[in-house]
Motif scaffolding. Structure first.
Motif, mmCIF file in Angstrom:
data_model
loop_
_atom_site.group_PDB
_atom_site.id
_atom_site.type_symbol
_atom_site.label_atom_id
_atom_site.label_comp_id
_atom_site.label_asym_id
_atom_site.label_seq_id
_atom_site.Cartn_x
_atom_site.Cartn_y
_atom_site.Cartn_z
ATOM 1 N N LEU A 139 0.816 -1.215 0.000
ATOM 2 C CA LEU A 139 0.000 0.000 0.000
ATOM 3 C C LEU A 139 0.850 1.265 0.000
ATOM 4 C CD1 LEU A 139 -2.933 -0.762 2.444
ATOM 5 C CD2 LEU A 139 -2.765 -1.147 -0.006
ATOM 6 N N PHE A 140 1.995 1.246 0.646
ATOM 7 C CA PHE A 140 2.701 2.514 0.856
ATOM 8 C C PHE A 140 4.091 2.569 0.242
ATOM 9 C CE2 PHE A 140 -0.363 2.141 4.274
ATOM 10 C CZ PHE A 140 -0.986 3.368 4.212
ATOM 11 N N LEU A 141 4.729 1.428 0.084
ATOM 12 C CA LEU A 141 6.134 1.482 -0.346
ATOM 13 C C LEU A 141 6.325 1.077 -1.793
ATOM 14 C CD1 LEU A 141 7.932 0.111 2.828
ATOM 15 C CD2 LEU A 141 7.410 2.449 2.197
ATOM 16 N N GLY A 142 5.276 1.025 -2.539
ATOM 17 C CA GLY A 142 5.455 0.763 -3.965
ATOM 18 C C GLY A 142 5.674 -0.687 -4.311
ATOM 19 N N GLY A 143 5.333 -1.589 -3.415
ATOM 20 C CA GLY A 143 5.338 -3.013 -3.743
ATOM 21 C C GLY A 143 6.577 -3.492 -4.459
ATOM 22 N N TYR A 144 6.331 -4.119 -5.606
ATOM 23 C CA TYR A 144 7.431 -4.748 -6.347
ATOM 24 C C TYR A 144 8.170 -3.779 -7.238
ATOM 25 C CZ TYR A 144 3.349 -4.782 -9.335
ATOM 26 O OH TYR A 144 2.225 -4.398 -10.011
ATOM 27 N N LYS A 145 7.869 -2.491 -7.197
ATOM 28 C CA LYS A 145 8.547 -1.547 -8.076
ATOM 29 C C LYS A 145 9.923 -1.198 -7.530
ATOM 30 C CE LYS A 145 4.742 1.259 -9.810
ATOM 31 N NZ LYS A 145 4.370 2.657 -9.699
ATOM 32 N N PRO A 146 10.861 -0.862 -8.418
ATOM 33 C CA PRO A 146 12.182 -0.430 -7.943
ATOM 34 C C PRO A 146 12.048 0.821 -7.082
ATOM 35 C CG PRO A 146 12.171 -0.736 -10.310
ATOM 36 C CD PRO A 146 10.767 -0.871 -9.864
ATOM 37 N N ILE A 147 13.017 1.019 -6.195
ATOM 38 C CA ILE A 147 12.867 2.151 -5.282
ATOM 39 C C ILE A 147 12.973 3.491 -6.002
ATOM 40 C CG2 ILE A 147 13.334 1.418 -2.914
ATOM 41 C CD1 ILE A 147 16.258 1.485 -3.550
ATOM 42 N N ILE A 148 13.751 3.542 -7.102
ATOM 43 C CA ILE A 148 13.811 4.783 -7.874
ATOM 44 C C ILE A 148 13.310 4.466 -9.281
ATOM 45 C CG2 ILE A 148 15.260 6.759 -8.464
ATOM 46 C CD1 ILE A 148 17.421 5.570 -6.701
ATOM 47 N N PRO A 149 12.491 5.279 -9.844
ATOM 48 C CA PRO A 149 12.030 5.010 -11.220
ATOM 49 C C PRO A 149 13.141 5.282 -12.221
ATOM 50 C CG PRO A 149 11.121 7.073 -10.417
ATOM 51 C CD PRO A 149 11.886 6.506 -9.296
ATOM 52 N N TRP A 150 13.972 4.327 -12.440
ATOM 53 C CA TRP A 150 15.123 4.500 -13.305
ATOM 54 C C TRP A 150 15.224 3.207 -14.087
ATOM 55 C CZ3 TRP A 150 20.752 3.271 -12.016
ATOM 56 C CH2 TRP A 150 21.613 3.843 -12.973
ATOM 57 N N SER A 151 15.257 3.318 -15.424
ATOM 58 C CA SER A 151 15.021 2.122 -16.232
ATOM 59 C C SER A 151 16.015 0.973 -15.975
ATOM 60 C CB SER A 151 14.991 2.490 -17.714
ATOM 61 O OG SER A 151 16.123 3.256 -18.044
ATOM 62 N N PRO A 152 17.346 1.233 -15.769
ATOM 63 C CA PRO A 152 18.217 0.060 -15.523
ATOM 64 C C PRO A 152 17.782 -0.765 -14.313
ATOM 65 C CG PRO A 152 19.546 2.001 -15.946
ATOM 66 C CD PRO A 152 18.125 2.474 -15.870
ATOM 67 N N LEU A 153 17.172 -0.123 -13.351
ATOM 68 C CA LEU A 153 16.765 -0.866 -12.159
ATOM 69 C C LEU A 153 15.599 -1.801 -12.438
ATOM 70 C CD1 LEU A 153 17.067 1.719 -9.277
ATOM 71 C CD2 LEU A 153 18.554 -0.187 -9.827
ATOM 72 N N GLU A 154 14.933 -1.566 -13.591
ATOM 73 C CA GLU A 154 13.792 -2.415 -13.924
ATOM 74 C C GLU A 154 14.236 -3.846 -14.184
ATOM 75 O OE1 GLU A 154 10.670 -1.489 -14.045
ATOM 76 O OE2 GLU A 154 10.781 0.701 -13.979
ATOM 77 N N VAL A 155 15.548 -4.008 -14.511
ATOM 78 C CA VAL A 155 16.053 -5.350 -14.811
ATOM 79 C C VAL A 155 15.929 -6.248 -13.592
ATOM 80 C CG1 VAL A 155 18.059 -6.635 -15.620
ATOM 81 C CG2 VAL A 155 17.664 -4.270 -16.399
#
Ligand code: SF4
Ligand code: SF4
Lengths: 333, 438
Positions: free
Chosen positions: A258-274
Motif C-alpha cells: 500500500l505505501f512502499l510501492g510493492g514490487y517496483k524499484p525504489i527509484i524510477p530509473w530504467s536500468p533498475l527495472e532489470v
C-alpha cells in the motif's frame, strides 16, 4: 519447454500448498530475525548455539520442542471451542497472503476488492482470540480476550482509514492497481498525506499484532499470556507464535504493497527495472519487518487506558482528517 | 546544593523535551536502540570464551594448611558460620629434661560450605597467619549441594590457583636489603624443599624409622595430618643445638630439614602426591625449580605428600630427645641444601618476562596466570632479586567428594557439619536423579 496443462483446481492447489509452506517457514524465519535483531538492538547477541552458526535453528528447535509437549485441555474449558480457536486464529492469517502481490504476476488471486478483503480477513483472527479466551475458563484468558477485542476495534479503524486514503489516491481496490498507481517518493506522495497515512498504518498494525508497546492483551506481567494462558504445545504456537509472526509478515506485506510501492524499484530509473520485482519486494519487506522489530525493544508497554485513548482521541481523528485531505487532493489537484 | 541543581536541570530537560515537539521523544528512543545495533557487541560467550577476571577476584577460598594455627578467628567472624574447624590438642614432651610439656593444636578438619558462603572475604581478611587466600577459580558447581562443602584437602588444592601478590607500586619502598636477602633465601630454600625432602626422605628415613620410633611417646594418633603443624611450633621445636649452616634461613627451612616427615599427609594420594613429587625430584636443586613465589606457595603440598613411610616417626625424630636421629638428620640434610647464593643473578627483565611466559605456557597455565607470574619475574629481575621458578598449575583433578575426616575431632563449636560421606537421604535427590529430572 513442454506445456504443462493444469486445470484451475490444480493451480489453486499448488498455490495453496505454496502459501501453506511459506507461512510457517516465514514465521520461523521471522522468529529468528526477531530474536537476533532485538538482541542486537539491546546490545546482546541473542541465540548463538542451536544449529551451529549464530543459532540459526533456534526457532526450529523451539517449534520441535512444542511439538513434543502434551496437549492439555482444562477440565472446565469448553472443549470444542477451545480446540477450534487456534484454527480460527491461524487460518485468517493464512488467507491474508492470498492477495499480497510479490511481483506483477506473483499473486495468488488479484481480487477486485483486494484491500477490502485484506482488511476484512485480517480482523477475523480476533474472533478466534475471543473464542480462546472465553472457552479457557480462566480469568486471565477472559481479560486478555476482551482487551484484545477492544484493541482490535480501536485500531482497526485507523488501519481501514489509512488504507482508504491509498485506495482513494489509486482509485481502485485492487492491490495490483494500487501498486501500479504509486509514484516515486513512495509513502510520501501526495505530500505529507502519504507519510502520515503510512505512520498511522504502522502504528495500527503494531497494535493489531498485539506487539509491544500495544501488547496489553498478552501482557505477561499481569495476565500471563492473556487468551493463550491455557494453551500448550502445538495449539499454543499456532494460536500465539505463528499467529503473531504470521500477522507481522502479512502486515509487512500489506504495508509494502500500500505505501512502499510493492514490487517496483525504489527509484524510477530504467536500468533498475532489470532487477526482478521479487527482490524489490523482498528489500522493502525486510525494511518493514525491521521497523516492527525495531519498535519492540525501544518502547515500554502502554497502559490499557492510554492505549484506548491514543486510538480514539488521536489516531482516528488524524486518519479522518487524512481521508478529507486526500479527497480534496483527488478532487482539486 | 548539587542535588538541587541536578533536580532543576532535570526538570528543565523534561520541559524542554515536552516543548520539543510531538513524537520526538519516540524518535530519540529509536535512535538510541539503532545506535546499539551498530555498536561493537561486548558479550562474552561464557563457556567458550572466558573473561579475564581481575587478579583479586573472589572466586574460591584457598587454605594454606600449614599456616593455620586453628585460632578459630575465621570461623567466628564468618557471618554465615559456614567454616567448620575441628582440631585436637596434642601434648608434646618437654624439650629439655625437666621442662614443661607443651600443647599444640592440630587441625583435623577445615571445611568451608560454599553453599552458605557469601564471599564477603572476612575470613581471608581476619586470618592473622595468612592461611586463607582468594583464588580466581569460580567453576566448582556441583549436582549435589553437599558437595559444595570443601574439606581441607580440596581447599588446599585451590592454593595452586592463587595468584602471586601484585607487583609493588612504582615508587613504593623496596624491602630493606637484609630482609630482602633473607626473604629470597627463604624463597629459595622453600623452593628447594622438595628435592631436599625427597632425598632425605629416601635416604634418612629408613634408619630414622628404625632408630627413632615412638621415642618421644607422646599422644599423637598414628595418622595425624601433621602438616598442620603451625610454623611457630615448628620453629620452637627445632632446637638451637641444630647445626644450621645458613644462619639467614628461617623457620620454613628448618621445618624443611628438621621436620621433613612432619609434613606428611595421612591420605595416600598416590597420583597427586607421587606425580608432583616425581616432578619435583627431577628439578635441579640449585636453581630451586620447584618452589614458588613466597606466597603463591603450593610448595607445601607436593613434598608433603611424598610417600615416606617413616612419616610419623619423623615427628618424634625431630624432638630433641632423640639426639641420634637428629644428628643423623643434620648429617643428611645439608647435602641437599639449596645453594643459598645471594640474590642478584641479574637477568634482563624483559628476557625474564618472556622466559617465564614461555615456561608457563609450556606448562599449560592459563594466560592470565602466566602473565601475572611473568610480571613478577620481571619485577624481581629489575630489582635484582633472585627468582624462584613458578609452580606448575594443578594438573591433578580436584577431589570433589568430602574426605572422610580423620580421627575423633574435639567438638569445637562448629555445628554438625555435613556428614563426610553423603548418603542419599529420602529427600535429597542423588546427582543422577537430578540430571534426569533436568
Ligand atoms: S567469605 Fe564466606 S567463608 Fe569467608 S567469612 Fe565470608 S561467608 Fe564466611
Ligand atoms: S585459617 Fe587463619 S583464622 Fe582460620 S583458624 Fe586458621 S589461622 Fe585462624
Amino acid at each position: 519447454m513442454p506445456e504443462i496443462a493444469l486445470t484451475a483446481w490444480q493451480i489453486l492447489l499448488v498455490k495453496v500448498l505454496v502459501i501453506l509452506t511459506i507461512v510457517p517457514v516465514g514465521a520461523l524465519a521471522g522468529g529468528y530475525a526477531e530474536h537476533k535483531v532485538m538482541a542486537h538492538l539491546q546490545h546482546r547477541l541473542g541465540p548463538m548455539y542451536p544449529g551451529g552458526f549464530h543459532g540459526w535453528a533456534t526457532t526450529l528447535a523451539d517449534g520441535l520442542k512444542f511439538l513434543y509437549k502434551e496437549d492439555i485441555v482444562p477440565d472446565a474449558a469448553d472443549r470444542k471451542v477451545f480446540s477450534l480457536a487456534p484454527a480460527a486464529i491461524f487460518v485468517p492469517v493464512l488467507m491474508i497472503y492470498l492477495v499480497i502481490p510479490i511481483d506483477r504476476n506473483l499473486i495468488v488471486e488479484d481480487l477486485d476488492v483486494g484491500i477490502f478483503y485484506l482488511l476484512a480477513v485480517g480482523s477475523i483472527s480476533t474472533i478466534g482470540v475471543l473464542m480462546a479466551g472465553w472457552s479457557s475458563a480462566n480469568k486471565y484468558a477472559l481479560i486478555g480476550a476482551l482487551r484484545s477485542a477492544a484493541q482490535l476495534i480501536a485500531y482497526e479503524l485507523p488501519i481501514v482509514l489509512s488504507a482508504a486514503v491509498v485506495a482513494m489516491y489509486a482509485g481502485s481496490l485492487s492491490v495490483i492497481d494500487i501498486v501500479e498507481k504509486q509514484n516515486f517518493p513512495f509513502a510520501i506522495w501526495p505530500p505529507g498525506i502519504g507519510l502520515i497515512a503510512f505512520l498511522v498504518f504502522t502504528t495500527g498494525a503494531v497494535a493489531e499484532m498485539t506487539r509491544v508497546p500495544f501488547d496489553m492483551p498478552v501482557a505477561e506481567s499481569e495476565i500471563i499470556t492473556g487468551p493463550f494462558t491455557e494453551y500448550t504445545g502445538m495449539r499454543y504456537i499456532f494460536s500465539h507464535m505463528f499467529a503473531e509472526m504470521g500477522h507481522m509478515v502479512a502486515f509487512a506485506g500489506i504495508g509494502v504493497t500500500l505505501f512502499l510501492g510493492g514490487y517496483k524499484p525504489i527509484i524510477p530509473w530504467s536500468p533498475l527495472e532489470v532487477v526482478p520485482g521479487v527482490i524489490w519486494f523482498g528489500l522493502k519487506f525486510a525494511l518493514m519487518i525491521f521497523l516492527f522489530l525495531w519498535i519492540r525493544p525501544t518502547f515500554p508497554r502502554v497502559r490499557e487506558d492510554q492505549l484506548q485513548k491514543f486510538a480514539w482521541k488521536f489516531l482516528i481523528p488524524v486518519s479522518l482528517v487524512l481521508v478529507l485531505a486526500m479527497g480534496a487532493w483527488v478532487l482539486y489537484v | 546544593m548539587a542535588v538541587d541543581e541536578r533536580k532543576l536541570s532535570d526538570a528543565r530537560k523534561l520541559s524542554d523535551a515536552r516543548k520539543s515537539g510531538f513524537g520526538l521523544g519516540l524518535l530519540k528512543g529509536m535512535a538510541v536502540t539503532l545506535k546499539h545495533l551498530f555498536k561493537h557487541n561486548t558479550v562474552i560467550q561464557y563457556p567458550d570464551e572466558k573473561q579475564d577476571l581481575p587478579p583479586r577476584t573472589r572466586g574460591v577460598i584457598a587454605l594454606k594448611e600449614e599456616n593455620c594455627t586453628v585460632c578459630m578467628l575465621c570461623a567466628r567472624e564468618c557471618p554465615d558460620w559456614c567454616i567448620y574447624i575441628d582440631s585436637h590438642k596434642e601434648t608434646l614432651p618437654p624439650k629439655r629434661a625437666g621442662g614443661r610439656p607443651r600443647k599444640r593444636n592440630v587441625l583435623d578438619r577445615f571445611a568451608i560450605d560454599y553453599s552458605l558462603c557469601m564471599y564477603c572475604g572476612i575470613c581471608v581478611e581476619v586470618c592473622p597467619y595468612d592461611a586463607l587466600f582468594w583464588s580466581r577459580e569460580f567453576e566448582y558447581s556441583e549436582y549435589d549441594i553437599r558437595q559444595l562443602t570443601h574439606e581441607k584437602e580440596r581447599l588446599a588444592d585451590w592454593m595452586t590457583t592463587v595468584l602471586p601478590p601484585p607487583e609493588l607500586e612504582q615508587g613504593a619502598d623496596l624491602p630493606g636489603q637484609p630482609a630482602a636477602a633473607a626473604a629470597s633465601a627463604t624463597v629459595e630454600a622453600t623452593g628447594a624443599r622438595p628435592a631436599n625432602l625427597t632425598s632425605s626422605a629416601v635416604e634418612a628415613r629408613p634408619e630414622q624409622a628404625a632408630t627413632a620410633p615412638r621415642e618421644g611417646s607422646f599422644t599423637t594418633e598414628p595418622a595425624r595430618p601433621a602438616s598442620s603443624l603451625p610454623p611457630q611450633e615448628q620453629k620452637r621445636e627445632t632446637s638451637p643445638e641444630d647445626a644450621q649452616p645458613a644462619p639467614g634461613l628461617d623457620t620454613e627451612v628448618k621445618a624443611a630439614q628438621g621436620l621433613p616427615g612432619a609434613t606428611t599427609q595421612p591420605e595416600p594420594e598416590v597420583t597427586l602426591g607421587a606425580g608432583r613429587a616425581a616432578e619435583s625430584v627431577t628439578q635441579p636443586a640449585d636453581t630451586a625449580q620447584v618452589g614458588s613465589d613466597a606466597t603463591s606457595a603450593p610448595e607445601g603440598q607436593p613434598p608433603q605428600k611424598t610417600p615416606s613411610v617413616a612419616a610419623e616417626p619423623a615427628v618424634t625424630a625431630a624432638e630433641p630427645v632423640s639426639q641420634a636421629g637428629l644428628r643423623n638428620l643434620g648429617g643428611q640434610a645439608p647435602v641437599a641444601r639449596p645453594s643459598t647464593e645471594p640474590a642478584g643473578v641479574a637477568e634482563d627483565p624483559e628476557a625474564a618476562y618472556r622466559r617465564v611466559l614461555q615456561e608457563q605456557a609450556s606448562r599449560g597455565s592459563s594466560p592470565q596466570v602466566a602473565e601475572a607470574r611473568a610480571k613478577v619475574a620481571r619485577v624481581k629481575a629489575e630489582r635484582g632479586m633472585a627468582r624462584t621458578a613458578t609452580p606448575a598449575p594443578a594438573t591433578a583433578p580436584v577431589q570433589s567428594a568430602p574426605q572422610a575426616t580423620p580421627t575423633e575431632p574435639e567438638p569445637s563449636g562448629a555445628p554438625e557439619a555435613q556428614g563426610p560421606a553423603p548418603e542419599p537421604g529420602p529427600v535429597a535427590p542423588t546427582a543422577d536423579e537430578d540430571r534426569t529430572d533436568g
